[in-house]
Motif scaffolding. Structure first.
Motif, short mmCIF file in Angstrom:
data_model
loop_
_atom_site.label_atom_id
_atom_site.label_comp_id
_atom_site.label_asym_id
_atom_site.label_seq_id
_atom_site.Cartn_x
_atom_site.Cartn_y
_atom_site.Cartn_z
N ASP A 13 1.07 -1.19 -0.18
CA ASP A 13 -0.01 0.03 -0.06
C ASP A 13 0.80 1.30 -0.04
OD1 ASP A 13 -2.28 -1.70 -0.01
OD2 ASP A 13 -2.67 -1.37 2.25
N ALA A 14 1.94 1.23 0.74
CA ALA A 14 2.86 2.53 0.81
C ALA A 14 3.41 2.53 -0.41
CB ALA A 14 3.82 2.25 2.02
N ILE A 15 3.87 1.56 -1.00
CA ILE A 15 4.63 1.79 -2.57
C ILE A 15 3.59 2.34 -3.37
CG2 ILE A 15 5.29 0.28 -4.51
CD1 ILE A 15 6.72 -1.47 -2.03
N ALA A 16 2.54 1.69 -3.48
CA ALA A 16 1.42 2.18 -4.26
C ALA A 16 1.09 3.61 -4.02
CB ALA A 16 0.17 1.27 -4.17
N LEU A 17 1.08 4.06 -3.03
CA LEU A 17 0.70 5.31 -2.65
C LEU A 17 1.90 6.41 -3.41
CD1 LEU A 17 -1.08 7.20 -1.21
CD2 LEU A 17 -0.16 6.91 0.68
N VAL A 18 3.08 5.98 -3.13
CA VAL A 18 4.13 6.91 -3.60
C VAL A 18 4.03 6.76 -5.04
CG1 VAL A 18 6.57 6.81 -4.22
CG2 VAL A 18 5.76 6.17 -1.97
N ASP A 19 3.74 5.68 -5.83
CA ASP A 19 3.53 5.52 -7.36
C ASP A 19 2.36 6.38 -7.69
OD1 ASP A 19 5.50 3.91 -8.00
OD2 ASP A 19 4.33 1.96 -7.83
N SER A 20 1.10 6.44 -7.01
CA SER A 20 -0.18 7.10 -7.57
C SER A 20 -0.48 8.58 -6.93
CB SER A 20 -1.47 6.32 -6.99
OG SER A 20 -1.41 6.41 -5.66
N SER A 21 0.40 9.07 -5.86
CA SER A 21 0.22 10.26 -5.15
C SER A 21 1.15 11.61 -5.77
CB SER A 21 0.40 10.30 -3.69
OG SER A 21 1.85 10.07 -3.45
N GLY A 22 2.24 11.12 -6.47
CA GLY A 22 3.12 11.96 -6.84
C GLY A 22 3.74 12.73 -5.85
N LYS A 23 3.54 12.22 -4.47
CA LYS A 23 4.53 12.57 -3.47
C LYS A 23 5.62 11.94 -3.36
CE LYS A 23 0.45 13.48 -0.68
NZ LYS A 23 -0.40 13.34 0.40
N THR A 24 6.58 12.69 -2.47
CA THR A 24 7.86 12.11 -2.41
C THR A 24 7.80 10.77 -1.33
OG1 THR A 24 8.59 13.52 -0.43
CG2 THR A 24 8.92 14.31 -2.61
N VAL A 25 8.87 10.03 -1.37
CA VAL A 25 8.91 8.96 -0.45
C VAL A 25 8.99 9.47 0.89
CG1 VAL A 25 10.46 6.92 0.42
CG2 VAL A 25 10.11 7.10 -2.10
N THR A 26 9.61 10.48 1.22
CA THR A 26 9.59 11.09 2.50
C THR A 26 8.44 11.48 3.17
OG1 THR A 26 12.00 11.53 2.14
CG2 THR A 26 10.85 12.86 3.92
N ALA A 27 7.61 12.25 2.00
CA ALA A 27 6.45 12.60 2.37
C ALA A 27 5.14 11.70 2.76
CB ALA A 27 5.79 13.74 1.22
N VAL A 28 5.25 10.33 2.00
CA VAL A 28 4.37 9.37 2.17
C VAL A 28 4.80 8.58 3.41
CG1 VAL A 28 3.84 7.13 1.37
CG2 VAL A 28 3.65 9.13 -0.25
N ALA A 29 6.07 8.46 3.83
CA ALA A 29 6.57 7.86 4.96
C ALA A 29 6.13 8.75 6.20
CB ALA A 29 8.06 7.79 5.07
N ARG A 30 6.36 10.03 6.04
CA ARG A 30 5.96 10.90 7.23
C ARG A 30 4.51 10.71 7.46
NH1 ARG A 30 7.67 15.66 5.08
NH2 ARG A 30 9.46 15.15 5.68
N GLU A 31 3.72 10.63 6.33
CA GLU A 31 2.00 10.69 6.30
C GLU A 31 1.92 9.20 7.31
OE1 GLU A 31 0.10 11.33 2.70
OE2 GLU A 31 0.65 13.14 2.56
N LEU A 32 2.26 8.23 6.85
CA LEU A 32 2.15 6.77 7.47
C LEU A 32 2.81 6.61 8.77
CD1 LEU A 32 2.29 5.07 3.82
CD2 LEU A 32 0.18 5.76 5.30
N GLY A 33 3.69 7.50 9.15
CA GLY A 33 4.42 7.18 10.47
C GLY A 33 5.43 6.09 10.34
#
Length: 75
Positions: free
Chosen positions: A13-33
């Motif tokens: 899910d985290a990988i898919a979010l990076v692919d689909s959101s256009g956000k950076t890995v760092t931003a997605v990781a921060r959002e997911l904790g």
């Protein structure tokens, strides 16, 4: 020292979010904790797996979607 374990579902899910959101890995990781280093490693592994795996109907057999590209935010 405690090592946190993440489920395969969370990783996908985290990988898919990076692919689909256009956000950076760092931003997605921060959002997911989660650690950005962990997510970046999962993303790179998934990307390498996608390159090695034959695709079926446009969907890779490894983690994540069939879209490959650079790790967003890794530079």
């Amino acid at each position: 020292m405690y090592t946190k374990r993440y489920t395969e579902e969370l990783k996908r899910d985290a990988i898919a979010l990076v692919d689909s959101s256009g956000k950076t890995v760092t931003a997605v990781a921060r959002e997911l904790g989660i650690s950005s280093e962990s997510l970046r490693g999962w993303y790179r592994k998934a990307k390498a797996d996608r390159r090695r795996s034959p695709r079926r109907g446009g969907v890779a057999t490894a983690w994540g979607s069939s879209e490959a590209g650079d790790v967003p935010g890794s530079r």
